[in-house]
Design a protein around this motif. Structure first.
Motif, mmCIF file in Angstrom:
data_model
loop_
_atom_site.group_PDB
_atom_site.id
_atom_site.type_symbol
_atom_site.label_atom_id
_atom_site.label_comp_id
_atom_site.label_asym_id
_atom_site.label_seq_id
_atom_site.Cartn_x
_atom_site.Cartn_y
_atom_site.Cartn_z
ATOM 1 N N LEU A 246 1.028 -20.131 -14.473
ATOM 2 C CA LEU A 246 2.102 -20.482 -15.309
ATOM 3 C C LEU A 246 2.557 -19.502 -15.740
ATOM 4 C CD1 LEU A 246 5.117 -21.436 -14.001
ATOM 5 C CD2 LEU A 246 4.499 -23.820 -15.042
ATOM 6 N N SER A 247 3.751 -18.855 -16.571
ATOM 7 C CA SER A 247 4.581 -18.488 -17.178
ATOM 8 C C SER A 247 5.401 -19.187 -18.067
ATOM 9 C CB SER A 247 4.308 -16.798 -17.424
ATOM 10 O OG SER A 247 5.389 -16.599 -16.265
ATOM 11 N N TRP A 248 5.781 -18.648 -19.097
ATOM 12 C CA TRP A 248 6.848 -19.224 -19.566
ATOM 13 C C TRP A 248 8.338 -18.182 -19.287
ATOM 14 C CZ3 TRP A 248 9.886 -23.452 -21.075
ATOM 15 C CH2 TRP A 248 10.997 -22.825 -21.572
ATOM 16 N N PRO A 249 8.371 -17.274 -19.226
ATOM 17 C CA PRO A 249 9.182 -16.732 -17.905
ATOM 18 C C PRO A 249 9.453 -16.839 -16.586
ATOM 19 C CG PRO A 249 8.110 -15.003 -19.484
ATOM 20 C CD PRO A 249 7.249 -16.250 -19.418
ATOM 21 N N ARG A 250 8.261 -17.647 -15.946
ATOM 22 C CA ARG A 250 8.740 -17.952 -14.502
ATOM 23 C C ARG A 250 9.387 -19.454 -14.328
ATOM 24 N NH1 ARG A 250 5.195 -15.407 -10.000
ATOM 25 N NH2 ARG A 250 6.548 -15.859 -8.210
ATOM 26 N N VAL A 251 9.077 -20.169 -15.240
ATOM 27 C CA VAL A 251 9.282 -21.397 -15.555
ATOM 28 C C VAL A 251 10.930 -21.584 -16.056
ATOM 29 C CG1 VAL A 251 9.588 -23.473 -17.538
ATOM 30 C CG2 VAL A 251 7.513 -22.875 -16.840
ATOM 31 N N VAL A 252 11.881 -20.572 -16.560
ATOM 32 C CA VAL A 252 13.057 -20.344 -16.845
ATOM 33 C C VAL A 252 13.316 -19.773 -15.676
ATOM 34 C CG1 VAL A 252 14.489 -18.325 -18.051
ATOM 35 C CG2 VAL A 252 12.421 -19.653 -19.493
ATOM 36 N N ARG A 253 12.856 -19.205 -14.976
ATOM 37 C CA ARG A 253 13.959 -18.409 -13.613
ATOM 38 C C ARG A 253 13.854 -19.359 -12.464
ATOM 39 N NH1 ARG A 253 9.793 -14.061 -14.143
ATOM 40 N NH2 ARG A 253 8.788 -15.118 -11.554
ATOM 41 N N GLU A 295 11.966 -22.835 -28.810
ATOM 42 C CA GLU A 295 13.446 -22.329 -27.349
ATOM 43 C C GLU A 295 12.998 -22.588 -26.815
ATOM 44 O OE1 GLU A 295 12.330 -18.653 -24.439
ATOM 45 O OE2 GLU A 295 11.695 -18.089 -26.535
ATOM 46 N N LEU A 296 12.154 -23.534 -26.035
ATOM 47 C CA LEU A 296 12.035 -25.303 -25.020
ATOM 48 C C LEU A 296 12.754 -25.993 -24.877
ATOM 49 C CD1 LEU A 296 9.336 -26.101 -22.859
ATOM 50 C CD2 LEU A 296 8.593 -27.080 -25.169
ATOM 51 N N GLU A 297 13.202 -26.534 -26.447
ATOM 52 C CA GLU A 297 13.536 -27.551 -26.360
ATOM 53 C C GLU A 297 15.243 -27.227 -26.265
ATOM 54 O OE1 GLU A 297 15.343 -31.007 -30.081
ATOM 55 O OE2 GLU A 297 14.244 -29.052 -29.934
ATOM 56 N N ARG A 298 15.664 -25.699 -26.644
ATOM 57 C CA ARG A 298 16.809 -24.918 -25.729
ATOM 58 C C ARG A 298 17.422 -24.855 -24.804
ATOM 59 N NH1 ARG A 298 16.723 -21.689 -29.642
ATOM 60 N NH2 ARG A 298 15.917 -20.011 -28.214
ATOM 61 N N THR A 299 15.761 -24.405 -23.864
ATOM 62 C CA THR A 299 16.029 -24.432 -22.792
ATOM 63 C C THR A 299 16.205 -24.696 -21.890
ATOM 64 O OG1 THR A 299 14.789 -22.558 -23.204
ATOM 65 C CG2 THR A 299 15.101 -23.334 -21.064
ATOM 66 N N LEU A 320 9.499 -32.457 -24.017
ATOM 67 C CA LEU A 320 9.819 -32.538 -25.965
ATOM 68 C C LEU A 320 8.755 -33.618 -26.331
ATOM 69 C CD1 LEU A 320 13.551 -31.826 -25.624
ATOM 70 C CD2 LEU A 320 12.218 -30.126 -25.372
ATOM 71 N N GLU A 321 8.502 -35.071 -26.432
ATOM 72 C CA GLU A 321 7.793 -35.903 -27.200
ATOM 73 C C GLU A 321 6.445 -35.133 -27.151
ATOM 74 O OE1 GLU A 321 5.669 -39.821 -27.363
ATOM 75 O OE2 GLU A 321 7.888 -39.791 -25.688
ATOM 76 N N SER A 322 6.051 -34.341 -25.774
ATOM 77 C CA SER A 322 4.705 -34.124 -26.385
ATOM 78 C C SER A 322 4.254 -32.421 -26.524
ATOM 79 C CB SER A 322 3.626 -34.077 -24.644
ATOM 80 O OG SER A 322 3.920 -33.482 -23.886
ATOM 81 N N TRP A 323 5.223 -31.848 -26.213
ATOM 82 C CA TRP A 323 5.369 -30.437 -26.784
ATOM 83 C C TRP A 323 4.208 -29.715 -28.257
ATOM 84 C CZ3 TRP A 323 3.973 -28.079 -22.182
ATOM 85 C CH2 TRP A 323 4.005 -26.759 -22.501
ATOM 86 N N PRO A 324 4.801 -30.260 -29.200
ATOM 87 C CA PRO A 324 3.983 -30.089 -30.401
ATOM 88 C C PRO A 324 2.568 -30.162 -30.880
ATOM 89 C CG PRO A 324 5.925 -31.561 -30.401
ATOM 90 C CD PRO A 324 5.745 -31.801 -29.230
#
Length: 339
Positions: A246-253, A295-299, A320-324
């Protein structure tokens, strides 16, 4: 492996068949071992010999009565001199490929130490042992463990055999046969065989069976998900997506596409930070093209403007809590640590 001698002590001739949940493969034992079997008073070596042929989770053998080394703790009679009949250790079993396979078949989980011992064997001899074991044993557990060994140890060496096993395919072995197919067959062939096996399944069965595709760790699985949303299970398919390049661009789509793909994407982001299943522990996937926390938080905040309900708020907050932090491996000795 049908023995002419008792399957438990491997000394005296077979005198009795003791039934279990597999009618075609009863325990074939001498009279003395039959008594000990039925009173849950087998000596460790006798338990080990039976578990190696039938699996450790069978009736009268499972962990309600014995520990992982065959030591009885719920017997109806005293165990006779158990210290004189110990089950072989992994180190002892590793001196002989047949006995090593016994050791691996008698355990609930294929451990990293066992994989290392198996890899030290002659691969052709090991394959022959597995082929003979599956041909002579009707136990589902023995068959699926053999496929697991092919996947983690033999790879292409077992390709012809795994290809032939599809000729006698049963849905109950899909997950383990998919594991072996991903490791032993050319990627396109393995993936095609598994997706063909999934195709006729009703949605109620597909939601669980689809996890078999996780073994391929391929973005082709993500395209398959997009075309099979009628069987969706958000949590399971989030895990499947996370395990499939899984890639970030796919997540966004997927977030932009809305439900159900957006919820699968959110579930995938959650599990990418919590390896709490056997598959996640084994493969430890990472998000490709990680966007970073800003960018994750903004999206995700933008997504909540379109789908602001309690469940999505909970998922976004968890992400958001776990990603950092780096991913946490919560899977310990066959169980998720937080279960």
């Amino acid at each position: 492996m049908e023995l002419s001698v008792c399957e438990a002590c491997r000394l005296r001739p077979v005198e009795m068949n003791v039934e279990n949940e597999e009618p075609r493969q009863p325990y074939r034992v001498c009279r003395e071992c039959a008594r000990r079997l039925e009173t849950m008073a087998l000596r460790p070596l006798e338990w080990f010999n039976l578990a190696a042929l039938h699996g450790p989770d069978k009736f009268l053998l499972h962990d309600d009565f014995y520990d992982e080394n065959g030591v009885a703790y719920a017997s109806d009679e005293d165990v006779e001199e158990p210290e004189k009949y110990p089950a072989p250790t992994l180190e002892e079993a590793a001196r002989n490929p047949e006995r090593l396979v016994d050791r691996v078949m008698a355990d609930y989980w294929l451990t990293d130490e066992q994989v290392e011992a198996l890899r030290a064997q002659d691969t052709r001899i090991l394959l022959a042992v597995l082929q003979q074991r599956v041909a002579s044993c009707r136990s589902l557990g023995i068959e699926t463990r053999a496929y697991e060994i092919c996947a983690r140890v033999l790879g292409e060496v077992a390709g012809d055999w795994i290809q032939s096993r599809w000729e006698s395919y049963r849905p109950v072995v899909l997950f383990s046969l998919a594991d072996a197919s991903a490791a032993c067959l050319p990627p396109e062939e393995g993936f095609t065989r598994v997706t063909a096996a999934l195709e006729p399944l009703p949605a109620s069965e597909l939601k669980n069976a689809a996890l078999a595709l996780a073994h391929f760790r391929s973005s082709d699985t993500l395209a398959w998900i997009e075309n099979h949303l009628e069987g969706v299970h958000y949590n399971l398919w989030g895990q499947l997506a996370a395990l499939s390049a899984l890639s970030w661009p796919r997540v966004v789509r997927w977030l932009e596409a809305g439900r159900p793909l957006s919820l699968i994407a959110l579930e995938a982001l959650v599990v990418l930070r919590r390896y709490n299943t056997p598959l996640l522990h084994r493969y430890q996937p990472e998000l490709l093209q990680d966007p970073g926390t800003e960018e994750l938080e903004r999206t995700l905040t933008g997504y909540l403007e379109r789908d602001n309900v309690p469940n999505t708020r909970r998922l976004v907050a968890t992400i958001l809590e776990s990603w950092p932090e780096p991913p946490t491996d919560l899977f310990v000795t066959g169980r998720a640590a937080d279960e």
